[in-house]
Write a protein that holds these residues in place. Structure first.
Motif, PDB file in Angstrom:
ATOM      1  N   ASN A 136       0.870  -1.189   0.153  1.00 53.01           N
ATOM      2  CA  ASN A 136      -0.119   0.165   0.053  1.00 53.01           C
ATOM      3  C   ASN A 136       1.064   1.245   0.129  1.00 53.01           C
ATOM      4  O   ASN A 136       1.848   1.418   0.941  1.00 53.01           O
ATOM      5  N   VAL A 137       0.477   2.331  -0.982  1.00 56.05           N
ATOM      6  CA  VAL A 137       1.313   3.559  -0.887  1.00 56.05           C
ATOM      7  C   VAL A 137       0.724   4.449   0.233  1.00 56.05           C
ATOM      8  O   VAL A 137      -0.610   4.840   0.209  1.00 56.05           O
ATOM      9  N   ILE A 138       1.467   4.965   0.817  1.00 54.75           N
ATOM     10  CA  ILE A 138       0.864   5.885   2.098  1.00 54.75           C
ATOM     11  C   ILE A 138       1.517   7.174   1.803  1.00 54.75           C
ATOM     12  O   ILE A 138       2.615   7.495   1.962  1.00 54.75           O
ATOM     13  N   ARG A 139       0.557   8.221   1.528  1.00 54.17           N
ATOM     14  CA  ARG A 139       0.861   9.705   0.988  1.00 54.17           C
ATOM     15  C   ARG A 139       1.834  10.170   2.482  1.00 54.17           C
ATOM     16  O   ARG A 139       1.329  10.101   3.500  1.00 54.17           O
ATOM     17  N   GLN A 140       2.956  10.860   1.864  1.00 56.81           N
ATOM     18  CA  GLN A 140       3.594  11.610   2.985  1.00 56.81           C
ATOM     19  C   GLN A 140       3.703  12.962   2.692  1.00 56.81           C
ATOM     20  O   GLN A 140       3.994  13.365   1.425  1.00 56.81           O
ATOM     21  N   THR A 141       3.445  13.971   3.502  1.00 55.91           N
ATOM     22  CA  THR A 141       3.009  15.289   3.151  1.00 55.91           C
ATOM     23  C   THR A 141       4.498  16.228   3.050  1.00 55.91           C
ATOM     24  O   THR A 141       4.563  17.119   2.535  1.00 55.91           O
ATOM     25  N   LYS A 142       5.293  15.423   3.810  1.00 57.50           N
ATOM     26  CA  LYS A 142       6.669  16.505   3.954  1.00 57.50           C
ATOM     27  C   LYS A 142       8.013  15.847   3.076  1.00 57.50           C
ATOM     28  O   LYS A 142       9.043  16.070   3.129  1.00 57.50           O
ATOM     29  N   SER A 143       7.582  14.828   1.772  1.00 58.68           N
ATOM     30  CA  SER A 143       8.575  14.309   1.202  1.00 58.68           C
ATOM     31  C   SER A 143       7.965  14.215  -0.348  1.00 58.68           C
ATOM     32  O   SER A 143       6.708  14.212  -0.263  1.00 58.68           O
ATOM     33  N   ASP A 144       8.848  14.195  -1.324  1.00 60.38           N
ATOM     34  CA  ASP A 144       8.535  13.963  -2.462  1.00 60.38           C
ATOM     35  C   ASP A 144       8.272  12.390  -3.109  1.00 60.38           C
ATOM     36  O   ASP A 144       7.620  12.104  -3.865  1.00 60.38           O
ATOM     37  N   HIS A 145       8.608  11.631  -1.826  1.00 61.14           N
ATOM     38  CA  HIS A 145       8.548  10.094  -1.993  1.00 61.14           C
ATOM     39  C   HIS A 145       7.610   9.622  -0.977  1.00 61.14           C
ATOM     40  O   HIS A 145       7.656  10.183   0.146  1.00 61.14           O
ATOM     41  N   ASP A 146       6.518   8.874  -1.489  1.00 61.69           N
ATOM     42  CA  ASP A 146       5.590   8.267  -0.496  1.00 61.69           C
ATOM     43  C   ASP A 146       6.064   6.843  -0.023  1.00 61.69           C
ATOM     44  O   ASP A 146       7.030   6.502  -0.435  1.00 61.69           O
ATOM     45  N   ALA A 147       5.602   6.646   1.325  1.00 63.09           N
ATOM     46  CA  ALA A 147       6.084   5.392   1.669  1.00 63.09           C
ATOM     47  C   ALA A 147       5.275   4.267   1.217  1.00 63.09           C
ATOM     48  O   ALA A 147       4.009   4.511   0.898  1.00 63.09           O
ATOM     49  N   VAL A 148       5.832   3.033   1.005  1.00 62.19           N
ATOM     50  CA  VAL A 148       5.310   1.867   0.670  1.00 62.19           C
ATOM     51  C   VAL A 148       5.363   0.853   1.535  1.00 62.19           C
ATOM     52  O   VAL A 148       6.319   0.611   2.125  1.00 62.19           O
ATOM     53  N   MET A 149       4.145   0.495   2.117  1.00 61.89           N
ATOM     54  CA  MET A 149       3.950  -0.520   3.235  1.00 61.89           C
ATOM     55  C   MET A 149       3.747  -2.001   2.686  1.00 61.89           C
ATOM     56  O   MET A 149       2.958  -2.118   1.826  1.00 61.89           O
ATOM     57  N   LEU A 150       4.439  -2.862   3.257  1.00 63.54           N
ATOM     58  CA  LEU A 150       4.397  -4.203   2.824  1.00 63.54           C
ATOM     59  C   LEU A 150       3.576  -5.084   3.887  1.00 63.54           C
ATOM     60  O   LEU A 150       3.720  -4.958   4.922  1.00 63.54           O
ATOM     61  N   ASP A 151       2.518  -5.734   3.385  1.00 63.23           N
ATOM     62  CA  ASP A 151       1.639  -6.669   4.264  1.00 63.23           C
ATOM     63  C   ASP A 151       1.786  -8.230   3.767  1.00 63.23           C
ATOM     64  O   ASP A 151       1.404  -8.513   2.826  1.00 63.23           O
ATOM     65  N   THR A 152       2.696  -8.845   4.454  1.00 62.76           N
ATOM     66  CA  THR A 152       3.013 -10.196   3.900  1.00 62.76           C
ATOM     67  C   THR A 152       1.738 -11.233   4.444  1.00 62.76           C
ATOM     68  O   THR A 152       1.590 -12.124   3.511  1.00 62.76           O
ATOM     69  N   LEU A 153       0.791 -10.787   5.087  1.00 57.99           N
ATOM     70  CA  LEU A 153      -0.548 -11.850   5.122  1.00 57.99           C
ATOM     71  C   LEU A 153      -1.512 -11.378   4.097  1.00 57.99           C
ATOM     72  O   LEU A 153      -2.248 -12.209   3.548  1.00 57.99           O
ATOM     73  N   GLY A 154      -1.401  -9.974   3.559  1.00 60.58           N
ATOM     74  CA  GLY A 154      -2.556  -9.607   2.649  1.00 60.58           C
ATOM     75  C   GLY A 154      -3.970 -10.112   3.200  1.00 60.58           C
ATOM     76  O   GLY A 154      -4.233 -10.226   4.311  1.00 60.58           O
ATOM     77  N   ARG A 155      -4.719  -9.757   2.014  1.00 62.16           N
ATOM     78  CA  ARG A 155      -6.426 -10.337   2.296  1.00 62.16           C
ATOM     79  C   ARG A 155      -6.593 -11.420   1.432  1.00 62.16           C
ATOM     80  O   ARG A 155      -6.392 -11.440   0.247  1.00 62.16           O
ATOM     81  N   LYS A 156      -7.005 -12.374   2.143  1.00 57.71           N
ATOM     82  CA  LYS A 156      -7.363 -13.533   1.351  1.00 57.71           C
ATOM     83  C   LYS A 156      -8.630 -13.562   0.658  1.00 57.71           C
ATOM     84  O   LYS A 156      -9.714 -12.843   1.248  1.00 57.71           O
ATOM     85  N   PRO A 157      -8.821 -13.736  -0.743  1.00 54.72           N
ATOM     86  CA  PRO A 157     -10.078 -13.564  -1.124  1.00 54.72           C
ATOM     87  C   PRO A 157     -11.404 -14.387  -0.740  1.00 54.72           C
ATOM     88  O   PRO A 157     -11.036 -15.404  -0.196  1.00 54.72           O
ATOM     89  N   LYS A 158     -12.643 -14.010  -0.819  1.00 54.80           N
ATOM     90  CA  LYS A 158     -13.498 -14.643  -0.118  1.00 54.80           C
ATOM     91  C   LYS A 158     -13.758 -16.065  -0.931  1.00 54.80           C
ATOM     92  O   LYS A 158     -13.820 -15.796  -2.224  1.00 54.80           O
ATOM     93  N   GLU A 159     -14.016 -16.969  -0.288  1.00 55.10           N
ATOM     94  CA  GLU A 159     -14.120 -18.253  -0.833  1.00 55.10           C
ATOM     95  C   GLU A 159     -15.233 -18.446  -1.548  1.00 55.10           C
ATOM     96  O   GLU A 159     -15.056 -18.769  -2.854  1.00 55.10           O
ATOM     97  N   LYS A 160     -16.654 -17.877  -1.108  1.00 48.71           N
ATOM     98  CA  LYS A 160     -17.787 -18.157  -1.798  1.00 48.71           C
ATOM     99  C   LYS A 160     -18.431 -16.800  -1.617  1.00 48.71           C
ATOM    100  O   LYS A 160     -18.539 -16.240  -0.516  1.00 48.71           O
TER     101      LYS A 160
END
Length: 126
Positions: free
Chosen positions: A89-113
């Motif tokens: 996920n890209v997280i907007r940073q107001t005091k920099s020209d680069h935004d932070a990028v956060m890594l989620d190793t678990l993520g979201r499992k798609p709904k089965e049904k």
């Protein structure tokens, strides 16, 4: 080729295709090709973002505004099976020209049904 499982993050200072840039001069195709070739040679895949896209902005107004996706996570193709639901996920940073990028190793499992929304309808005879 990288044989271990790796996840790398950084400012690659390059885009992979035209969709990763808005505004400014067009990027040279050779630079985009070089980044793709390096990732392919090392058997690394780009982890697309679930939220947000551009990670760098030049903070100018109007037609001078340029946005690019320069910062990214990449991982070895072998690691994809270890983290099947990984996302960033890209997280907007107001005091920099680069935004932070956060890594989620678990993520979201798609709904089965997916439940049929018609099943939630309730009728009450009055």
């Amino acid at each position: 080729m990288v044989k271990e499982d790796w996840i790398l993050e950084g400012d690659f200072n390059a885009i992979m295709d035209d969709a990763e840039k808005v505004g400014g001069r067009r990027e040279l195709r050779v630079h985009m090709k070089e980044l793709r070739e390096v990732l392919e040679e090392l058997a690394l895949v780009d982890i697309k973002t679930a939220r947000g896209w551009f990670t760098w902005v030049n903070n100018r107004d109007g037609n001078d505004l340029v946005k690019e996706r320069l910062d990214r996570f990449v991982m070895t193709t072998n690691a994809v099976s270890i983290f099947p639901f990984i996302e960033t996920n890209v997280i907007r940073q107001t005091k920099s020209d680069h935004d932070a990028v956060m890594l989620d190793t678990l993520g979201r499992k798609p709904k089965e049904k997916q439940k049929d929304p018609r099943l939630f309808f309730k009728f009450d005879a009055c």
